[in-house]
Design a protein around this motif. Sequence first.
Motif, mmCIF file in Angstrom:
data_model
loop_
_atom_site.group_PDB
_atom_site.id
_atom_site.type_symbol
_atom_site.label_atom_id
_atom_site.label_comp_id
_atom_site.label_asym_id
_atom_site.label_seq_id
_atom_site.Cartn_x
_atom_site.Cartn_y
_atom_site.Cartn_z
ATOM 1 N N VAL A 166 3.977 -8.333 -0.480
ATOM 2 C CA VAL A 166 3.644 -8.313 1.103
ATOM 3 C C VAL A 166 2.049 -8.541 1.049
ATOM 4 O O VAL A 166 1.786 -9.254 2.088
ATOM 5 C CB VAL A 166 4.043 -6.899 1.527
ATOM 6 C CG1 VAL A 166 3.490 -6.739 2.900
ATOM 7 C CG2 VAL A 166 5.771 -6.745 1.435
ATOM 8 N N VAL A 169 7.219 -5.895 6.887
ATOM 9 C CA VAL A 169 6.533 -4.958 7.553
ATOM 10 C C VAL A 169 6.850 -4.602 9.065
ATOM 11 O O VAL A 169 6.771 -3.241 9.450
ATOM 12 C CB VAL A 169 5.020 -5.348 7.850
ATOM 13 C CG1 VAL A 169 4.088 -4.298 8.641
ATOM 14 C CG2 VAL A 169 4.066 -5.549 6.119
ATOM 15 N N ARG A 209 5.481 -10.693 6.778
ATOM 16 C CA ARG A 209 5.659 -9.938 7.946
ATOM 17 C C ARG A 209 6.935 -9.278 8.350
ATOM 18 O O ARG A 209 6.936 -8.285 9.097
ATOM 19 C CB ARG A 209 5.246 -10.759 9.237
ATOM 20 C CG ARG A 209 3.647 -11.031 9.345
ATOM 21 C CD ARG A 209 3.172 -12.081 10.116
ATOM 22 N NE ARG A 209 3.847 -12.708 11.315
ATOM 23 C CZ ARG A 209 3.120 -12.378 12.546
ATOM 24 N NH1 ARG A 209 2.242 -12.166 12.729
ATOM 25 N NH2 ARG A 209 4.026 -12.807 13.613
ATOM 26 N N LEU A 229 0.437 -0.953 10.918
ATOM 27 C CA LEU A 229 0.621 -2.115 10.385
ATOM 28 C C LEU A 229 0.262 -1.819 8.726
ATOM 29 O O LEU A 229 0.732 -1.879 8.001
ATOM 30 C CB LEU A 229 -0.245 -3.070 10.848
ATOM 31 C CG LEU A 229 0.233 -4.646 10.181
ATOM 32 C CD1 LEU A 229 -0.009 -5.775 10.934
ATOM 33 C CD2 LEU A 229 -0.826 -4.590 9.084
ATOM 34 N N LYS A 273 4.432 4.552 12.015
ATOM 35 C CA LYS A 273 3.378 3.836 11.135
ATOM 36 C C LYS A 273 2.688 2.820 11.858
ATOM 37 O O LYS A 273 3.303 1.825 12.705
ATOM 38 C CB LYS A 273 4.264 3.208 9.934
ATOM 39 C CG LYS A 273 4.830 4.401 8.771
ATOM 40 C CD LYS A 273 5.706 3.620 7.686
ATOM 41 C CE LYS A 273 5.727 4.611 6.739
ATOM 42 N NZ LYS A 273 6.565 5.958 6.980
ATOM 43 N N GLY A 307 -5.119 -1.677 7.553
ATOM 44 C CA GLY A 307 -4.837 -2.833 8.366
ATOM 45 C C GLY A 307 -5.689 -3.454 9.107
ATOM 46 O O GLY A 307 -7.023 -3.761 8.684
ATOM 47 N N TYR A 347 4.916 -4.213 -3.172
ATOM 48 C CA TYR A 347 3.508 -4.052 -2.393
ATOM 49 C C TYR A 347 2.830 -5.242 -2.351
ATOM 50 O O TYR A 347 2.139 -5.838 -1.569
ATOM 51 C CB TYR A 347 3.001 -3.056 -2.775
ATOM 52 C CG TYR A 347 1.534 -2.616 -2.289
ATOM 53 C CD1 TYR A 347 1.199 -1.856 -1.045
ATOM 54 C CD2 TYR A 347 0.542 -2.899 -3.066
ATOM 55 C CE1 TYR A 347 0.004 -1.759 -0.599
ATOM 56 C CE2 TYR A 347 -0.855 -3.053 -2.607
ATOM 57 C CZ TYR A 347 -1.051 -2.040 -1.251
ATOM 58 O OH TYR A 347 -2.450 -1.875 -1.155
ATOM 59 N N SER A 392 -3.871 0.322 2.519
ATOM 60 C CA SER A 392 -4.366 -0.547 3.436
ATOM 61 C C SER A 392 -4.577 -0.092 4.767
ATOM 62 O O SER A 392 -3.937 0.841 5.355
ATOM 63 C CB SER A 392 -3.154 -1.756 3.687
ATOM 64 O OG SER A 392 -3.529 -2.479 4.724
ATOM 65 N N ALA A 431 2.462 0.818 7.089
ATOM 66 C CA ALA A 431 3.674 0.303 6.599
ATOM 67 C C ALA A 431 3.395 -0.381 5.394
ATOM 68 O O ALA A 431 4.278 -0.404 4.424
ATOM 69 C CB ALA A 431 4.060 -0.771 7.831
ATOM 70 N N ILE A 432 2.152 -1.160 5.344
ATOM 71 C CA ILE A 432 2.168 -1.901 4.080
ATOM 72 C C ILE A 432 1.870 -0.872 2.727
ATOM 73 O O ILE A 432 2.174 -0.952 1.817
ATOM 74 C CB ILE A 432 0.908 -2.884 4.146
ATOM 75 C CG1 ILE A 432 0.889 -3.930 5.119
ATOM 76 C CG2 ILE A 432 0.368 -3.226 2.545
ATOM 77 C CD1 ILE A 432 -0.245 -4.504 5.279
#
Length: 265
Positions: free
Chosen positions: A231, A191, A188, A214, A212, A39, A228, A37, A217-218
Amino acid sequence: MVDKSEKFRWLVRLGFAARGVVYALIGYLALSSKGHSDGPSGSFSYLQKVPGGTVLLYAAALGLLGYGLYRLCSPLFDIENYGSDKTGIAHRAGHAGSAFAHFVLAYTAFQFASGSGSSGGSDTAEQAAGTVLSVSFGGFLVGLLGIAFFLAGLAQAKKGITASFMQRISNRAPDFVEWLGRAGFLARAVVFVIIGWSLVQSAWASSSAQVKTLGEAISSLADNGSLYTLVAVGFLLFGIFSMFMARYRIIPDLGSQGLKPSFRN
């Protein structure tokens, strides 16, 4: 003639819609990439390539700016009557952080709209953390920021579990909006805790390499396929939830007696 309060509400609603587009795209692109991701930068890059994308990006920048100003009204004027006790101050401080984050998102969207944007979010985050770590007490400040993200994560989880966010949504909203919000806030929470832990690690090691964004983090959840996916789906649903918030969120009035809410349905 549209008064200042009405203009304020329309700007805030545009902000919720813009936030919805960003989160929905983050979730969609994370699911499409199956383990990676980018973000918000990935969302803006995607918009940049679609027909009319430049107009959408400028609208997103304006909306995110409006949302940031709305959140800034909380610590400055207690726009939603959280009060000045410990709990109220914590809410308002969190809104100050949210305001800053959305100002950054607005600036990033503007950069992509003007053609100067890039997807170098990771490098930017590391550079910012490195700058803070290089000054006296920098590690302490980064550590505090990490703790703040932990607390924000807990607050997000509480919202997801209790659905307390529904208190500020009109009762005309469809019933499924609550479940969209629950899923989104819980995603959220996960994350935010990951970002908080990365900041604490960076403070402990005096190194910005662990920080990290966003998107990162994902992506860090990729080895745990189920989490994963959950989320990513949660972010997608939070985006849809935010779009409903653009319609049904109870927005405080901007009146002559100060910035105070009028919670009416």
